[in-house]
Design a protein around this motif. Structure first.
Motif, PDB file in Angstrom:
ATOM      1  N   ARG A 115      -9.540   5.159   0.036  1.00 36.41           N
ATOM      2  CA  ARG A 115     -10.097   5.116   1.330  1.00 36.41           C
ATOM      3  C   ARG A 115      -9.367   5.516   2.237  1.00 36.41           C
ATOM      4  NH1 ARG A 115     -13.362   4.633  -1.991  1.00 36.41           N
ATOM      5  NH2 ARG A 115     -14.966   2.795  -2.391  1.00 36.41           N
ATOM      6  N   LEU A 116      -8.109   5.156   2.373  1.00 37.11           N
ATOM      7  CA  LEU A 116      -7.170   5.994   3.406  1.00 37.11           C
ATOM      8  C   LEU A 116      -7.258   7.197   3.498  1.00 37.11           C
ATOM      9  CD1 LEU A 116      -4.116   3.161   3.148  1.00 37.11           C
ATOM     10  CD2 LEU A 116      -5.897   3.793   5.166  1.00 37.11           C
ATOM     11  N   GLU A 117      -7.212   7.966   2.274  1.00 43.56           N
ATOM     12  CA  GLU A 117      -7.285   9.273   2.168  1.00 43.56           C
ATOM     13  C   GLU A 117      -8.366   9.789   2.777  1.00 43.56           C
ATOM     14  OE1 GLU A 117      -6.311  12.946  -1.059  1.00 43.56           O
ATOM     15  OE2 GLU A 117      -7.759  11.367  -1.749  1.00 43.56           O
ATOM     16  N   GLU A 118      -9.710   9.379   2.521  1.00 43.17           N
ATOM     17  CA  GLU A 118     -10.883   9.794   3.077  1.00 43.17           C
ATOM     18  C   GLU A 118     -10.744   9.473   4.574  1.00 43.17           C
ATOM     19  OE1 GLU A 118     -13.616   7.359   1.144  1.00 43.17           O
ATOM     20  OE2 GLU A 118     -13.720   8.479  -0.611  1.00 43.17           O
ATOM     21  N   ALA A 119     -10.219   8.199   4.908  1.00 44.50           N
ATOM     22  CA  ALA A 119     -10.136   8.289   6.512  1.00 44.50           C
ATOM     23  C   ALA A 119      -9.416   9.366   7.043  1.00 44.50           C
ATOM     24  CB  ALA A 119      -9.616   6.835   6.734  1.00 44.50           C
ATOM     25  N   TYR A 120      -8.269   9.653   6.574  1.00 46.71           N
ATOM     26  CA  TYR A 120      -7.393  10.715   7.191  1.00 46.71           C
ATOM     27  C   TYR A 120      -8.149  12.037   7.156  1.00 46.71           C
ATOM     28  CZ  TYR A 120      -3.190   7.973   7.482  1.00 46.71           C
ATOM     29  OH  TYR A 120      -2.257   6.970   7.915  1.00 46.71           O
ATOM     30  N   LEU A 121      -8.988  12.252   6.213  1.00 45.95           N
ATOM     31  CA  LEU A 121      -9.867  13.546   5.998  1.00 45.95           C
ATOM     32  C   LEU A 121     -10.546  13.725   7.283  1.00 45.95           C
ATOM     33  CD1 LEU A 121     -10.603  13.952   2.061  1.00 45.95           C
ATOM     34  CD2 LEU A 121      -9.072  15.499   3.773  1.00 45.95           C
TER      35      LEU A 121
ATOM     36  N   ARG B  70       2.510   6.600  -3.233  1.00 48.38           N
ATOM     37  CA  ARG B  70       4.057   6.361  -3.288  1.00 48.38           C
ATOM     38  C   ARG B  70       4.677   5.568  -2.262  1.00 48.38           C
ATOM     39  NH1 ARG B  70       5.043  11.450  -2.165  1.00 48.38           N
ATOM     40  NH2 ARG B  70       4.485  12.025  -4.058  1.00 48.38           N
ATOM     41  N   SER B  71       4.197   5.739  -0.725  1.00 48.51           N
ATOM     42  CA  SER B  71       4.591   5.013   0.343  1.00 48.51           C
ATOM     43  C   SER B  71       4.319   3.368  -0.016  1.00 48.51           C
ATOM     44  CB  SER B  71       4.054   5.202   1.519  1.00 48.51           C
ATOM     45  OG  SER B  71       4.611   4.707   2.584  1.00 48.51           O
ATOM     46  N   MET B  72       3.161   3.014  -0.405  1.00 49.12           N
ATOM     47  CA  MET B  72       2.726   1.843  -0.887  1.00 49.12           C
ATOM     48  C   MET B  72       3.631   1.237  -1.724  1.00 49.12           C
ATOM     49  SD  MET B  72      -1.184   1.622  -0.699  1.00 49.12           S
ATOM     50  CE  MET B  72      -2.012   1.325   0.581  1.00 49.12           C
TER      51      MET B  72
ATOM     52  N   ASN C 171      -3.103  -1.283  -9.229  1.00 49.33           N
ATOM     53  CA  ASN C 171      -4.590  -1.087  -9.096  1.00 49.33           C
ATOM     54  C   ASN C 171      -5.184  -1.486  -7.919  1.00 49.33           C
ATOM     55  OD1 ASN C 171      -4.561   0.044 -11.543  1.00 49.33           O
ATOM     56  ND2 ASN C 171      -4.717  -1.778 -12.819  1.00 49.33           N
ATOM     57  N   ALA C 172      -4.685  -2.427  -7.338  1.00 48.53           N
ATOM     58  CA  ALA C 172      -5.275  -3.086  -5.935  1.00 48.53           C
ATOM     59  C   ALA C 172      -4.901  -2.267  -5.056  1.00 48.53           C
ATOM     60  CB  ALA C 172      -4.606  -4.256  -5.751  1.00 48.53           C
ATOM     61  N   CYS C 173      -3.735  -1.362  -4.944  1.00 51.67           N
ATOM     62  CA  CYS C 173      -3.393  -0.475  -3.810  1.00 51.67           C
ATOM     63  C   CYS C 173      -4.020   0.694  -4.065  1.00 51.67           C
ATOM     64  CB  CYS C 173      -1.963  -0.135  -3.807  1.00 51.67           C
ATOM     65  SG  CYS C 173      -1.189  -1.653  -3.121  1.00 51.67           S
ATOM     66  N   ALA C 174      -4.598   1.247  -5.368  1.00 51.76           N
ATOM     67  CA  ALA C 174      -5.085   2.661  -5.451  1.00 51.76           C
ATOM     68  C   ALA C 174      -6.569   2.744  -5.035  1.00 51.76           C
ATOM     69  CB  ALA C 174      -5.182   2.810  -7.163  1.00 51.76           C
ATOM     70  N   LYS C 175      -7.248   1.606  -4.933  1.00 55.60           N
ATOM     71  CA  LYS C 175      -8.407   1.706  -4.255  1.00 55.60           C
ATOM     72  C   LYS C 175      -8.535   1.729  -2.742  1.00 55.60           C
ATOM     73  CE  LYS C 175     -11.328  -0.828  -7.759  1.00 55.60           C
ATOM     74  NZ  LYS C 175     -12.222  -1.883  -7.984  1.00 55.60           N
ATOM     75  N   GLN C 176      -7.365   1.224  -2.158  1.00 54.75           N
ATOM     76  CA  GLN C 176      -7.210   1.259  -0.623  1.00 54.75           C
ATOM     77  C   GLN C 176      -6.481   2.899  -0.329  1.00 54.75           C
ATOM     78  OE1 GLN C 176      -8.315  -1.234   1.204  1.00 54.75           O
ATOM     79  NE2 GLN C 176      -8.792  -2.255  -1.228  1.00 54.75           N
TER      80      GLN C 176
ATOM     81  N   GLU D 259      -1.741  10.714  -3.479  1.00 55.37           N
ATOM     82  CA  GLU D 259      -0.495  10.510  -3.830  1.00 55.37           C
ATOM     83  C   GLU D 259       0.643   9.972  -2.949  1.00 55.37           C
ATOM     84  OE1 GLU D 259      -2.369  12.993  -4.361  1.00 55.37           O
ATOM     85  OE2 GLU D 259      -2.867  12.850  -6.437  1.00 55.37           O
ATOM     86  N   THR D 260       0.647  10.717  -1.888  1.00 53.62           N
ATOM     87  CA  THR D 260       1.634  10.374  -0.680  1.00 53.62           C
ATOM     88  C   THR D 260       1.441   8.862  -0.239  1.00 53.62           C
ATOM     89  OG1 THR D 260       1.725  12.625   0.026  1.00 53.62           O
ATOM     90  CG2 THR D 260       2.585  10.827   1.653  1.00 53.62           C
TER      91      THR D 260
END
Length: 354
Positions: free
Chosen positions: A40-46, A12-14, A32-37, A8-9
């Motif tokens: 992936r970014l959330e997974e990378a931060y985890l 929102r920033s995007m 929709n294009a940003c949602a997939k990214q 979500e964060t």
């Protein structure tokens, strides 16, 4: 560190960075294009959060805690194997395997050839087999075998060190510098050896290069001779004493001995509740005295004097269900506390209850 970097964060920033004339509503092309990214970014931060957590000893999981410890030379205490003394009706082959309850054992060597008493090692590590007794059955045929039984555990197995206990020990290494030859170095290395539960060091004045190490073993009592011998060999082998063949530095001549024991005989008068007798409570009284003396033995490493107190002895006994009063307690025939100053440890002797 990255707890706030959620899907979500990130979304929102995007969306906030998009030009005002772009449709950013949910379901739009750019959304929709940003949602997939964002996923992936959330997974990378985890993953980054996990890496950061496992970099440090105070937050690492067990696998990475062990790797942190290995880097500092502070190794986790692995599970060890228990050993028992067992008696058979006949001679049994060395290396033969036997079953007791749910555990299998291997015959190591002979303890008493005439009485057919052997030393057996459990095939599985851990503390659970330590107090299992009973009849042994051969896994393979043994000629003339009729019976076999476990006599006692002669070397207790241990479970792998608890994670938090290991973490505390590792963190403690940051508070001292164990250098080859200093007191902390000796204590930490000796206590890593199997069968050693504590130690005391003393520099002998004559000759000046002699260091005396006293070790305490299982149940905080005198360790068996094989533990003393193994410790001596690991620290400073007798045949090459002072040559640095063990972990003692060159020039240090070390002698290892086991702690001595002081027998504590108890005489006391016990008043029981109706329906209870002293004879029926004997095992509980013995256990209470054992536990009290064990608590004192555990303090041996940090104290030069151990005091066996009559008041605490009576307090331990009177807690037993069925006992309402304990009076007239004597320790080794004396109506006074027993003060042990020779660096030995107290062990239970005879208990006489009237």
């Amino acid at each position: 560190m990255f707890e706030e970097m959620t899907y979500e964060t990130i979304m929102r920033s995007m969306m906030e960075d998009m030009p005002d004339d772009i449709d950013t509503s949910e379901g739009s092309l750019i959304f929709n294009a940003c949602a997939k990214q964002a996923v992936r970014l959330e997974e990378a931060y985890l993953i980054l959060s996990g890496i950061e957590k496992n970099m440090y000893a105070d937050t690492a999981d067990l696998e990475h805690l062990i790797r942190n410890g290995n880097d500092r030379g502070c190794y986790i205490n692995q599970a060890t194997y228990s050993e028992i003394a067992a008696q058979f009706n006949c001679e049994v082959p060395l290396g033969s395997r036997w079953n007791l309850d749910e555990y299998n054992y291997t015959v190591f060597n002979v303890i008493n050839d005439a009485e057919h008493i052997y030393r057996l090692g459990c095939d599985e590590p851990g503390a659970e087999p330590n107090h299992i007794t009973g009849e042994l059955e051969p896994i393979e045929y043994v000629e003339n075998f009729e019976w076999g039984r476990s006599i006692k555990c002669i070397l207790e197995g241990t479970d792998q060190e608890d994670t938090e206990s290991y973490r505390a020990r590792l963190l403690a290494t940051y508070n001292y510098r164990g250098f080859a030859g200093n007191r902390e170095y000796y204590k930490s290395r000796v206590k890593e050896l199997r069968g050693v539960y504590g130690c005391k060091l003393e520099r002998v004045k004559t000759p000046s290069d002699r260091i005396a190490i006293t070790i305490i073993g299982q149940d905080y009592r005198t360790p068996p001779q094989d533990v003393i011998t193994a410790t001596q060999t690991a620290v400073d082998p007798i045949v090459n004493s002072g040559e640095g063949e063990g972990f003692a530095p060159i020039g240090h001549r070390v002698s290892v001995t086991g702690v001595k024991e002081t027998t504590v005989n108890i005489t006391t008068t016990i008043t029981c509740e109706s329906g209870y007798t002293t004879e029926a409570l004997t095992s509980y009284i013995n256990q209470a005295v054992d536990e009290y003396l064990l608590s004192l033995r555990k303090e041996w490493e940090e104290n030069d004097t151990i005091i066996v107190r009559i008041l605490q002895m009576e307090a331990a006994i009177v807690k037993i269900k069925g006992i309402i009063d304990v009076t007239g307690t004597l320790i080794n025939g004396i109506d006074d506390n027993l003060q042990i100053t020779d660096k030995s440890v107290p062990v239970k002797g005879e208990i006489t209850c009237t």
